[in-house]
Design a protein around this motif. Structure first.
Motif, PDB file in Angstrom:
ATOM      1  N   ILE A   1      12.960 -18.143  42.368  1.00  0.00           N
ATOM      2  CA  ILE A   1      13.407 -17.713  41.035  1.00  0.00           C
ATOM      3  C   ILE A   1      12.256 -17.518  40.051  1.00  0.00           C
ATOM      4  N   PRO A   2      11.266 -18.420  39.952  1.00  0.00           N
ATOM      5  CA  PRO A   2      10.164 -18.163  39.004  1.00  0.00           C
ATOM      6  C   PRO A   2       9.410 -16.858  39.303  1.00  0.00           C
ATOM      7  N   ALA A   3       9.148 -16.596  40.566  1.00  0.00           N
ATOM      8  CA  ALA A   3       8.442 -15.360  40.925  1.00  0.00           C
ATOM      9  C   ALA A   3       9.297 -14.134  40.619  1.00  0.00           C
ATOM     10  N   ILE A   4      10.584 -14.228  40.880  1.00  0.00           N
ATOM     11  CA  ILE A   4      11.478 -13.100  40.613  1.00  0.00           C
ATOM     12  C   ILE A   4      11.577 -12.830  39.118  1.00  0.00           C
ATOM     13  N   LEU A   5      11.696 -13.879  38.317  1.00  0.00           N
ATOM     14  CA  LEU A   5      11.757 -13.700  36.868  1.00  0.00           C
ATOM     15  C   LEU A   5      10.450 -13.131  36.322  1.00  0.00           C
ATOM     16  N   THR A   6       9.331 -13.536  36.916  1.00  0.00           N
ATOM     17  CA  THR A   6       8.038 -12.994  36.504  1.00  0.00           C
ATOM     18  C   THR A   6       7.949 -11.507  36.811  1.00  0.00           C
ATOM     19  N   MET A   7       8.391 -11.120  37.996  1.00  0.00           N
ATOM     20  CA  MET A   7       8.379  -9.700  38.368  1.00  0.00           C
ATOM     21  C   MET A   7       9.316  -8.892  37.450  1.00  0.00           C
ATOM     22  N   GLU A   8      10.474  -9.461  37.156  1.00  0.00           N
ATOM     23  CA  GLU A   8      11.414  -8.790  36.259  1.00  0.00           C
ATOM     24  C   GLU A   8      10.798  -8.583  34.878  1.00  0.00           C
ATOM     25  N   SER A   9      10.122  -9.602  34.374  1.00  0.00           N
ATOM     26  CA  SER A   9       9.460  -9.507  33.076  1.00  0.00           C
ATOM     27  C   SER A   9       8.349  -8.462  33.099  1.00  0.00           C
ATOM     28  N   MET A  10       7.588  -8.421  34.197  1.00  0.00           N
ATOM     29  CA  MET A  10       6.503  -7.448  34.311  1.00  0.00           C
ATOM     30  C   MET A  10       7.049  -6.021  34.329  1.00  0.00           C
ATOM     31  N   VAL A  11       8.108  -5.797  35.093  1.00  0.00           N
ATOM     32  CA  VAL A  11       8.702  -4.457  35.157  1.00  0.00           C
ATOM     33  C   VAL A  11       9.242  -4.047  33.788  1.00  0.00           C
ATOM     34  N   ALA A  12       9.859  -4.981  33.077  1.00  0.00           N
ATOM     35  CA  ALA A  12      10.368  -4.680  31.736  1.00  0.00           C
ATOM     36  C   ALA A  12       9.234  -4.356  30.772  1.00  0.00           C
ATOM     37  N   SER A  13       8.134  -5.086  30.868  1.00  0.00           N
ATOM     38  CA  SER A  13       6.983  -4.821  29.993  1.00  0.00           C
ATOM     39  C   SER A  13       6.349  -3.470  30.292  1.00  0.00           C
ATOM     40  N   VAL A  14       6.206  -3.154  31.569  1.00  0.00           N
ATOM     41  CA  VAL A  14       5.637  -1.852  31.944  1.00  0.00           C
ATOM     42  C   VAL A  14       6.567  -0.726  31.477  1.00  0.00           C
ATOM     43  N   GLY A  15       7.861  -0.906  31.662  1.00  0.00           N
ATOM     44  CA  GLY A  15       8.824   0.096  31.205  1.00  0.00           C
ATOM     45  C   GLY A  15       8.780   0.281  29.701  1.00  0.00           C
ATOM     46  N   GLY A  16       8.660  -0.828  28.966  1.00  0.00           N
ATOM     47  CA  GLY A  16       8.548  -0.739  27.506  1.00  0.00           C
ATOM     48  C   GLY A  16       7.285  -0.024  27.074  1.00  0.00           C
ATOM     49  N   SER A  17       6.197  -0.278  27.781  1.00  0.00           N
ATOM     50  CA  SER A  17       4.929   0.390  27.458  1.00  0.00           C
ATOM     51  C   SER A  17       5.009   1.885  27.728  1.00  0.00           C
ATOM     52  N   ILE A  18       5.627   2.247  28.834  1.00  0.00           N
ATOM     53  CA  ILE A  18       5.793   3.672  29.152  1.00  0.00           C
ATOM     54  C   ILE A  18       6.670   4.340  28.094  1.00  0.00           C
ATOM     55  N   GLY A  19       7.744   3.673  27.702  1.00  0.00           N
ATOM     56  CA  GLY A  19       8.618   4.224  26.666  1.00  0.00           C
ATOM     57  C   GLY A  19       7.913   4.399  25.338  1.00  0.00           C
ATOM     58  N   SER A  20       7.117   3.415  24.960  1.00  0.00           N
ATOM     59  CA  SER A  20       6.370   3.513  23.702  1.00  0.00           C
ATOM     60  C   SER A  20       5.343   4.637  23.751  1.00  0.00           C
ATOM     61  N   THR A  21       4.724   4.810  24.904  1.00  0.00           N
ATOM     62  CA  THR A  21       3.746   5.891  25.058  1.00  0.00           C
ATOM     63  C   THR A  21       4.409   7.253  24.938  1.00  0.00           C
ATOM     64  N   ILE A  22       5.552   7.404  25.575  1.00  0.00           N
ATOM     65  CA  ILE A  22       6.285   8.672  25.486  1.00  0.00           C
ATOM     66  C   ILE A  22       6.713   8.940  24.049  1.00  0.00           C
ATOM     67  N   ALA A  23       7.224   7.912  23.376  1.00  0.00           N
ATOM     68  CA  ALA A  23       7.666   8.075  21.986  1.00  0.00           C
ATOM     69  C   ALA A  23       6.501   8.451  21.073  1.00  0.00           C
ATOM     70  N   ALA A  24       5.355   7.794  21.256  1.00  0.00           N
ATOM     71  CA  ALA A  24       4.180   8.104  20.426  1.00  0.00           C
ATOM     72  C   ALA A  24       3.692   9.522  20.684  1.00  0.00           C
ATOM     73  N   ALA A  25       3.701   9.937  21.944  1.00  0.00           N
ATOM     74  CA  ALA A  25       3.266  11.297  22.269  1.00  0.00           C
ATOM     75  C   ALA A  25       4.215  12.328  21.665  1.00  0.00           C
ATOM     76  N   MET A  26       5.493  12.055  21.722  1.00  0.00           N
ATOM     77  CA  MET A  26       6.460  12.984  21.123  1.00  0.00           C
ATOM     78  C   MET A  26       6.281  13.036  19.604  1.00  0.00           C
ATOM     79  N   TRP A  27       6.121  11.858  18.992  1.00  0.00           N
ATOM     80  CA  TRP A  27       5.993  11.811  17.537  1.00  0.00           C
ATOM     81  C   TRP A  27       4.773  12.587  17.060  1.00  0.00           C
ATOM     82  N   THR A  28       3.632  12.348  17.698  1.00  0.00           N
ATOM     83  CA  THR A  28       2.410  13.021  17.251  1.00  0.00           C
ATOM     84  C   THR A  28       2.370  14.481  17.666  1.00  0.00           C
ATOM     85  N   GLY A  29       3.180  14.866  18.642  1.00  0.00           N
ATOM     86  CA  GLY A  29       3.204  16.257  19.068  1.00  0.00           C
ATOM     87  C   GLY A  29       4.244  17.105  18.355  1.00  0.00           C
ATOM     88  N   ILE A  30       5.362  16.495  17.977  1.00  0.00           N
ATOM     89  CA  ILE A  30       6.474  17.267  17.407  1.00  0.00           C
ATOM     90  C   ILE A  30       6.489  17.207  15.885  1.00  0.00           C
TER      91      ILE A  30
END
Length: 123
Positions: free
Chosen positions: A12-41
């Protein structure tokens, strides 16, 4: 909860860590896309809607300058329209990407948690 239900206590600790990492990476990708759209549009839409003679560089570069125009003026309407158009496109994109998440639910394993025997936790 489903991940916890199908895994052993020591995993369970390893699984929760992986889940947290995937969520953080997904959030970072989303923020990057949003910033690129904002500065481009947003600057393109702002230039498109601003009335002739409006100081684009000042308005785009300074939030207090943008907020200084009274509601109902052509410049205020142009700024408002540029914000609205940009945020609408960002919402459409995020909803489309979120649909992928909902689509992944199809691959979840059906688990009846009522039939799972609770294990004794040893501390």
């Amino acid at each position: 909860m489903t991940v916890k239900a199908v895994s052993t206590q020591q995993d369970i600790p390893a699984i929760l860590t992986m889940e947290s990492m995937v969520a953080s990476v997904g959030g970072s990708i989303g923020s990057t896309i949003a910033a690129a759209m904002w500065t481009g549009i947003f600057p393109v839409k702002l230039q498109q809607y601003l009335p002739a003679g409006a100081p684009f560089a000042e308005i785009y570069g300074d939030m207090t300058k943008r907020a200084s125009y009274p509601p109902g003026t052509p410049t205020w309407d142009a700024i408002n329209q540029a914000y609205g158009d940009t945020q609408k496109l960002m919402l459409i994109t995020s909803t489309g990407l979120y649909a992928i998440t909902w689509g992944s639910v199809i691959f979840w394993e059906g688990i009846n948690v009522k039939n799972i025997q609770q294990k004794e936790f040893i501390f």
